[in-house]
Design a protein around this motif. Structure first.
Motif, short mmCIF file in Angstrom:
data_model
loop_
_atom_site.label_atom_id
_atom_site.label_comp_id
_atom_site.label_asym_id
_atom_site.label_seq_id
_atom_site.Cartn_x
_atom_site.Cartn_y
_atom_site.Cartn_z
N UNK A 58 72.18 46.78 20.09
CA UNK A 58 72.25 48.25 19.98
C UNK A 58 71.94 48.94 21.30
N UNK A 59 70.96 48.45 22.02
CA UNK A 59 70.59 49.07 23.29
C UNK A 59 71.71 48.94 24.32
N UNK A 60 72.39 47.80 24.32
CA UNK A 60 73.53 47.64 25.24
C UNK A 60 74.66 48.60 24.88
N UNK A 61 74.88 48.81 23.60
CA UNK A 61 75.91 49.76 23.18
C UNK A 61 75.53 51.19 23.56
N UNK A 62 74.25 51.52 23.47
CA UNK A 62 73.80 52.85 23.90
C UNK A 62 74.02 53.02 25.40
N UNK A 63 73.80 51.94 26.16
CA UNK A 63 74.07 52.00 27.60
C UNK A 63 75.53 52.37 27.85
N UNK A 64 76.44 51.82 27.07
CA UNK A 64 77.85 52.20 27.18
C UNK A 64 78.05 53.65 26.74
N UNK B 93 68.71 56.40 26.18
CA UNK B 93 68.11 55.47 27.12
C UNK B 93 66.75 55.96 27.59
N UNK B 94 66.62 57.26 27.77
CA UNK B 94 65.33 57.81 28.22
C UNK B 94 64.24 57.55 27.20
N UNK B 95 64.60 57.54 25.92
CA UNK B 95 63.62 57.24 24.87
C UNK B 95 63.32 55.75 24.80
N UNK B 96 64.32 54.93 25.00
CA UNK B 96 64.16 53.49 24.85
C UNK B 96 63.45 52.86 26.04
N UNK B 97 63.82 53.27 27.23
CA UNK B 97 63.46 52.57 28.46
C UNK B 97 61.96 52.36 28.67
N UNK B 98 61.08 53.36 28.47
CA UNK B 98 59.67 53.16 28.83
C UNK B 98 58.99 52.01 28.10
N UNK B 99 59.35 51.77 26.83
CA UNK B 99 58.66 50.75 26.04
C UNK B 99 59.49 49.48 25.85
N UNK B 100 60.70 49.49 26.36
CA UNK B 100 61.58 48.35 26.13
C UNK B 100 61.21 47.18 27.03
N UNK B 101 61.33 45.98 26.48
CA UNK B 101 61.06 44.79 27.27
C UNK B 101 62.07 43.70 26.91
N UNK B 102 61.95 42.57 27.56
CA UNK B 102 62.90 41.48 27.39
C UNK B 102 63.00 41.08 25.92
N UNK C 260 72.90 42.03 28.48
CA UNK C 260 73.14 43.41 28.06
C UNK C 260 74.18 44.09 28.95
N UNK C 261 74.21 43.74 30.22
CA UNK C 261 75.26 44.27 31.10
C UNK C 261 76.61 43.70 30.73
N UNK C 262 76.65 42.44 30.29
CA UNK C 262 77.91 41.84 29.85
C UNK C 262 78.44 42.56 28.60
N UNK C 263 77.56 42.86 27.66
CA UNK C 263 77.98 43.54 26.43
C UNK C 263 78.44 44.96 26.74
N UNK C 264 77.60 45.71 27.44
CA UNK C 264 77.98 47.09 27.80
C UNK C 264 79.24 47.10 28.65
N UNK C 265 79.34 46.16 29.59
CA UNK C 265 80.50 46.09 30.46
C UNK C 265 81.77 45.75 29.72
N UNK D 146 81.00 51.27 35.99
CA UNK D 146 79.80 50.95 36.78
C UNK D 146 78.55 51.56 36.17
N UNK D 147 78.62 52.79 35.69
CA UNK D 147 77.41 53.41 35.13
C UNK D 147 76.99 52.73 33.83
N UNK D 148 77.93 52.18 33.07
CA UNK D 148 77.57 51.44 31.86
C UNK D 148 76.73 50.22 32.21
N UNK D 149 77.15 49.48 33.23
CA UNK D 149 76.42 48.29 33.65
C UNK D 149 75.06 48.68 34.24
N UNK D 150 75.03 49.70 35.06
CA UNK D 150 73.76 50.16 35.61
C UNK D 150 72.81 50.60 34.49
N UNK D 151 73.33 51.31 33.50
CA UNK D 151 72.50 51.73 32.37
C UNK D 151 71.88 50.53 31.65
#
Length: 271
Positions: A184-190, A166-175, A213-218, A197-202
């Protein structure tokens, strides 16, 4: 299934914010609400509970809640009386598919049913793949796979790069509403989470399509932590989410949770 719904409700207020941190309060604020992710997840569950006709139930639920936040192509689809699939590669196939991951006993059944649930609208190969990847991740999580096993199997089959952080993805990631750019990014959040709760926050912290993405990770987190710890969606979260659902959606959720799912899939209907 509740894991996806709760992720949608929590993420609903962050979809256009571009929020880039897992730290936000409250977790569920007064403006949090269910959106199209919840409506269509319930529609898929209703199809599984009844006749397996995904197109019929997805259209009916969307017409019941026509202002839940659907994309333009999907709006045209559900308002039509004779819609066919429209080649979408968007993440709508993934946001609604989590009930499939709970409903079947084998990988083959899960993947086949995920394809059926996607193909009524999202019949592009990458749209199908996003739905299959999410359903399979839920299946693997609920049947005892480790995070490493889940990561390796999903990556090998679908070509997703799940070795990023997530630290690598987050700075350049957009909608991004594409399956390839959001599942893939939602799965990485999980994968980086320590609990539901941390999966959804991620997922929200990516600053993208937050509710989906929170629905998928959740959805995956609920299955994984329910199996590992006995607690999927913590009760305080579940209570607040259920308070925000109308009775008909709560009814689907309750019936699905009790396991009254049809035993097998009918053959696909002709488009």
């Amino acid at each position: 299934m509740l894991g996806a719904v709760a992720g949608d409700v929590i993420g609903s207020v962050w979809e256009i914010e571009g929020w880039k941190s897992p730290h936000f309060e409250p977790l569920i604020g007064p403006e949090c609400r269910f959106t199209d992710d919840t409506v269509l997840t319930c529609a898929v569950a209703e199809a599984l509970l009844t006749d397996g006709d995904y197109a019929k139930h997805i259209r009916a639920f969307a017409r019941r809640y026509p202002r839940a936040g659907y994309g333009g192509n999907f709006q045209r689809w559900f308002r039509s009386d004779r819609p066919g699939p429209y080649g979408s590669w968007g993440n709508g196939s993934a946001m609604r598919v989590s009930p499939v991951g709970w409903a079947f006993d084998t990988v083959a059944e899960t993947l086949a049913e995920a394809e059926r649930s996607a193909a009524v609208t999202h019949n592009h190969p990458r749209g199908v793949a996003g739905g299959q990847a999410t359903a399979w991740a839920v299946f693997l999580a609920r049947t005892g796979a480790s995070k490493e096993q889940l990561k390796d199997e999903i990556a090998a089959r679908f070509g997703y790069d799940l070795n990023r952080t997530l630290a690598e993805i987050r700075p350049r990631y957009c909608f991004d509403v594409s399956c390839d750019g959001s599942v893939p990014e939602a799965l990485i959040a999980f994968l980086e989470a320590t609990d539901y709760e941390s999966a959804v926050r991620n997922a929200i912290s990516l600053g993208g399509d937050a509710d989906t993405q929170a629905a998928i990770a959740g959805a995956v987190a609920e299955a994984f932590y329910q199996r590992r710890t006995g607690v999927g969606v913590p009760e305080p979260i579940a209570e607040q989410v259920r308070e925000r659902l109308p009775d008909d959606l709560t009814d689907v959720l309750d019936r699905f949770t009790t396991g009254r799912v049809r035993p097998s899939s009918p053959p696909p209907a002709a488009e």
